[in-house]
Scaffold this motif. Structure first.
Motif, short mmCIF file in Angstrom:
data_model
loop_
_atom_site.label_atom_id
_atom_site.label_comp_id
_atom_site.label_asym_id
_atom_site.label_seq_id
_atom_site.Cartn_x
_atom_site.Cartn_y
_atom_site.Cartn_z
N THR A 103 0.84 -1.21 0.00
CA THR A 103 0.00 0.00 0.00
C THR A 103 0.87 1.25 0.00
O THR A 103 0.62 2.20 -0.75
CB THR A 103 -0.94 -0.02 1.22
OG1 THR A 103 -1.77 -1.17 1.14
CG2 THR A 103 -1.80 1.24 1.28
N PHE A 104 1.91 1.24 0.83
CA PHE A 104 2.87 2.35 0.88
C PHE A 104 3.51 2.55 -0.50
O PHE A 104 3.58 3.68 -1.01
CB PHE A 104 3.93 2.02 1.95
CG PHE A 104 5.09 2.97 2.02
CD1 PHE A 104 4.94 4.26 2.50
CD2 PHE A 104 6.36 2.56 1.63
CE1 PHE A 104 6.02 5.13 2.59
CE2 PHE A 104 7.45 3.41 1.71
CZ PHE A 104 7.28 4.70 2.19
N ASP A 106 2.36 1.63 -3.43
CA ASP A 106 1.35 2.11 -4.39
C ASP A 106 1.14 3.61 -4.27
O ASP A 106 1.01 4.30 -5.28
CB ASP A 106 0.02 1.38 -4.17
CG ASP A 106 0.05 -0.08 -4.61
OD1 ASP A 106 0.99 -0.48 -5.33
OD2 ASP A 106 -0.87 -0.82 -4.21
N LYS A 107 1.13 4.12 -3.05
CA LYS A 107 0.92 5.55 -2.83
C LYS A 107 2.10 6.37 -3.36
O LYS A 107 1.95 7.54 -3.69
CB LYS A 107 0.66 5.84 -1.37
CG LYS A 107 -0.70 5.32 -0.89
CD LYS A 107 -0.96 5.68 0.53
CE LYS A 107 -2.20 5.04 1.07
NZ LYS A 107 -3.44 5.41 0.45
N ASP A 109 3.78 5.38 -6.02
CA ASP A 109 3.91 4.95 -7.42
C ASP A 109 5.19 4.16 -7.63
O ASP A 109 5.89 4.31 -8.64
CB ASP A 109 3.83 6.16 -8.37
CG ASP A 109 3.53 5.75 -9.80
OD1 ASP A 109 2.90 4.70 -10.00
OD2 ASP A 109 3.95 6.47 -10.73
#
Length: 160
Positions: A103-104, A106-107, A109
């Motif tokens: 998740t980290f 993904d945020k 990119d």
């Protein structure tokens, strides 16, 4: 990184002479080593990324992670340490930790590379978590450079 002869135009010319471009090169930074002047280090990395190089941060999950500092490096790749990947299919804690780090990433990119995949269960767990890439003996064994067909990736002028 700080050598002026290894920056800017002279670096680009060196790479062109080898038939390479910065877009094909990933600079790997190990987050377990202390960086004496972090601000200067980040500035140097920004110069490289502005030229087109990508950044990978290695050893994520090895116990050293300063996630805020990692985020400032703006890495294209986060490489999960093999200790995080080992037996991930059998460890709820490792899966949840990986899910949070995904998740980290993904945020930011960034994409994940899972290191040390040695069993089908580990590969399947990494795929189920949506991790982007994997490395390890299950996927491919290390091999001498000359066994790779690198000539196909280089322009004819660089093949010799």
């Amino acid at each position: 990184m700080y050598d002026p002869d290894f920056q800017g135009t002279s670096l680009i010319q060196l790479l062109e002479g080898l038939g390479l471009s910065p877009e094909r090169i990933v600079l790997e930074v190990s987050e377990q080593y202390a960086i004496e002047n972090y601000t200067l280090f980040v500035e140097a990395l920004q110069n490289f990324t502005q030229m087109g190089f990508s950044i990978a941060v290695d050893d994520i999950g090895a116990g050293y992670s300063g996630l805020e500092k990692i985020a400032h490096l703006n890495p294209r790749y986060l490489k999960f340490d093999m200790q995080l990947v080992r037996d991930i299919d059998e460890s709820h804690v490792k899966r949840e930790m990986s899910r949070a780090l995904k998740t980290f990433a993904d945020k930011m990119d960034s994409q994940i590379i899972a290191e040390g995949i040695e069993r089908e269960g580990e590969k399947n767990a990494c795929a189920d978590l949506g991790l982007h890439y994997g490395q390890g003996y299950l996927l491919a064994r290390p091999a001498p450079l000359e066994t790779f067909n690198l000539g196909a990736a280089l322009p004819s002028s660089a093949r010799g």
